[in-house]
Design an enzyme around this catalytic site. Structure first.
Site, PDB file in Angstrom:
ATOM      1  N   ASN A   1       0.831  -1.211   0.000  1.00 31.84           N
ATOM      2  CA  ASN A   1       0.000   0.000   0.000  1.00 31.84           C
ATOM      3  C   ASN A   1       0.862   1.256   0.000  1.00 31.84           C
ATOM      4  O   ASN A   1       0.377   2.342   0.311  1.00 31.84           O
ATOM      5  CB  ASN A   1      -0.888   0.021   1.239  1.00 31.84           C
TER       6      ASN A   1
ATOM      7  N   GLU B   1     -16.403   4.305   3.165  1.00 37.06           N
ATOM      8  CA  GLU B   1     -14.971   4.468   2.910  1.00 37.06           C
ATOM      9  C   GLU B   1     -14.710   5.371   1.714  1.00 37.06           C
ATOM     10  O   GLU B   1     -15.446   5.328   0.730  1.00 37.06           O
ATOM     11  CB  GLU B   1     -14.333   3.094   2.674  1.00 37.06           C
TER      12      GLU B   1
ATOM     13  N   ASP C   1     -13.957   6.410   6.464  1.00 36.07           N
ATOM     14  CA  ASP C   1     -12.620   5.844   6.630  1.00 36.07           C
ATOM     15  C   ASP C   1     -11.915   6.014   5.287  1.00 36.07           C
ATOM     16  O   ASP C   1     -12.316   5.401   4.304  1.00 36.07           O
ATOM     17  CB  ASP C   1     -12.758   4.365   7.018  1.00 36.07           C
TER      18      ASP C   1
ATOM     19  N   HIS D   1      -7.323   4.386   2.181  1.00 33.31           N
ATOM     20  CA  HIS D   1      -6.658   4.247   0.881  1.00 33.31           C
ATOM     21  C   HIS D   1      -6.758   5.504   0.026  1.00 33.31           C
ATOM     22  O   HIS D   1      -6.215   5.548  -1.072  1.00 33.31           O
ATOM     23  CB  HIS D   1      -7.252   3.076   0.093  1.00 33.31           C
TER      24      HIS D   1
HETATM   25  C1  LIG Z   1      -5.709  -0.706   6.155  1.00 31.85           C
HETATM   26  C2  LIG Z   1      -7.057  -0.263   6.514  1.00 31.85           C
HETATM   27  C3  LIG Z   1      -7.366   0.081   7.832  1.00 31.85           C
HETATM   28  C4  LIG Z   1      -6.414  -0.175   8.973  1.00 31.85           C
HETATM   29  O1  LIG Z   1      -5.373   0.723   9.030  1.00 31.85           O
HETATM   30  P1  LIG Z   1      -4.039   0.259   9.774  1.00 31.85           P
HETATM   31  O2  LIG Z   1      -3.338   1.531  10.069  1.00 31.85           O
HETATM   32  O3  LIG Z   1      -3.328  -0.623   8.834  1.00 31.85           O
HETATM   33  O4  LIG Z   1      -4.461  -0.464  11.011  1.00 31.85           O
HETATM   34  C5  LIG Z   1      -8.600   0.609   8.085  1.00 31.85           C
HETATM   35  N1  LIG Z   1      -9.515   0.766   7.105  1.00 31.85           N
HETATM   36  C6  LIG Z   1      -9.258   0.415   5.840  1.00 31.85           C
HETATM   37  C7  LIG Z   1     -10.295   0.625   4.802  1.00 31.85           C
HETATM   38  C8  LIG Z   1      -8.028  -0.123   5.509  1.00 31.85           C
HETATM   39  O5  LIG Z   1      -7.788  -0.518   4.263  1.00 31.85           O
END
Ligand SMILES: *Cc1c(COP(=O)(O)O)cnc(C)c1O
Length: 390
Positions: free
Chosen positions: A39, A169, A198, A201
């Protein structure tokens, strides 16, 4: 009893082709050749400015923070980072967490204790599902505004005291598509709810200024935004952005924030450096965009069943765990690593290879991937059949 159950469970997982295993990845941080799985979208993990800031930070703040943020774990470096991010993303305040997983789970849990009723996009990340305290889990069909409205209405009818908290997201981790931010914002306003996005990405990657969901139309309707420093920022740790009141409340009640050791100030300095690069070097996003187009052009020539994604997440849906693993293994013999995604991470029947692209890939790296795919498909007709548009 417990041992027998574990053994049974392991056997079932193995028989279903869903066995997962840890394998050390032996190559250095700046090596993208043959690696379409990380990532590190902007290749910042090994950026000289980020490394230099980390080194300097180690001298100043040491290798660990020494405590949780409310004790002595929140340094000036953390504070500066928070202010810079709040300014850049346009929020009152930022809180820092040890991971995105902790941030999502912690925020959702804290808000439920004062009556928030989370309603999740079905494709929401595990960390969001794991923040749900009481069953049933309310969820709406992926990116479907009218189903979201139906679910909000039904939640309101059931729980007179509850406030709907719509959760989605910026960029979906398994599909690479994006939530309709403007539509979700309008819906929560109309329904007196809250919107939690969230953007793990998206932040650093998408949008005109690389601010992910915050660069999209309707972003002023986002009440709470979370993001990770583990993806485009190239480091680790995470943030939650919101207004003064919600942040104050998190500081009182969010257990992951209160009871967990902060990341070191050195890391906060390195993240500041990453943010600086994201702001100052938009050309990195340009290279990434060109790499995504190159990948998609080749895939179209081969008629591969790619999902319609314009982000660095490019899933090739194959449809069974066995075939997804077979392609992943075949690529391994070509020295290319790309991971097969299987249930429960994705729905049954949508098993896939998730390719992720980075600004760190060269054109040659992408060309080599497709040469390998052509060789593999030439030898394995069944696999080829499963990977092309039907
Ligand atoms: C990777 C991810 C997380 C978690 O983040 P980390 O910092 O790796 O714990 C949360 N939400 C989504 C959509 C992710 O892809």
């Amino acid at each position: 009893m417990l041992r027998e159950r574990i053994a049974e469970n392991l056997a079932t997982i193995k028989a279903a082709g869903l066995w997962r295993q840890l394998e050390p990845w032996p190559y250095p941080a700046d090596s993208f050749r043959g690696q379409f799985a990380s990532n590190d979208y902007l290749a910042l993990r090994a950026h000289p400015k980020v490394l230099e800031a980390f080194h300097q930070g180690l001298q100043e703040w040491g290798a660990g923070s020494g405590a949780s943020p409310l004790v002595v774990g929140y340094s000036n470096a953390h504070h500066e980072l928070s202010e810079q991010l709040a300014d850049w993303l346009g929020f009152d305040r930022i809180l820092l967490f040890s991971s995105g997983y902790a941030a999502n789970q912690g925020v959702l849990q804290a808000l439920q204790s004062v009556g928030a009723v989370p309603i999740l996009d079905r494709f929401a990340h595990a960390s969001l599902y794991d923040g749900i305290k009481t069953l049933p889990v309310h969820r709406f069909k992926h990116n479907d505004l009218s189903d979201a409205k139906t679910k909000i209405t039904s939640v309101k009818a059931q729980m007179h005291e509850g406030t709907p908290l719509l959760v989605s997201e910026g960029v979906f981790s398994m599909d690479g598509d994006s939530a309709p931010i403007a539509g979700l914002s309008a819906l929560v306003r109309q329904q007196n709810g809250l919107l939690f996005i969230d953007d793990a990405h998206g932040v650093g990657v998408t949008g005109e200024r690389g601010r992910g969901a915050m660069d999209s139309r309707g972003s002023d309707g986002i009440d709470i935004l979370s993001g990770t420093f583990g993806k485009a920022f190239g480091l680790g740790g995470a943030f939650v952005a919101s207004d003064q009141q919600i942040c104050d409340y998190m500081v009182q009640k969010c257990r992951h924030l209160i009871y967990s050791t902060a990341f070191t100030g050195a890391q906060a300095m390195a993240i500041q450096a990453s943010l600086g690069v994201i702001q100052a070097e938009p050309e990195r996003r340009g290279i990434l965009t060109r790499n995504i187009s190159r990948f998609r052009d080749y895939a179209a020539q081969l008629q591969l069943r790619l999902l319609p994604s314009s982000t660095p997440i490019q899933p090739l849906v194959i449809g069974t765990p066995e075939l997804a693993l077979r392609l992943s293994h075949a690529l391994r013999t070509e020295n290319i690593r790309c991971i097969a995604m299987r249930p429960p991470t994705v729905a049954k029947g949508t098993e896939r290879l998730r390719f992720t692209l980075s600004a760190g890939h060269t054109e040659t790296d992408i060309d080599a991937l497709f040469s390998a795919l052509v060789r593999i498909f030439h030898q394995d007709k069944e696999l080829h059949e499963a990977c092309v548009v039907r």
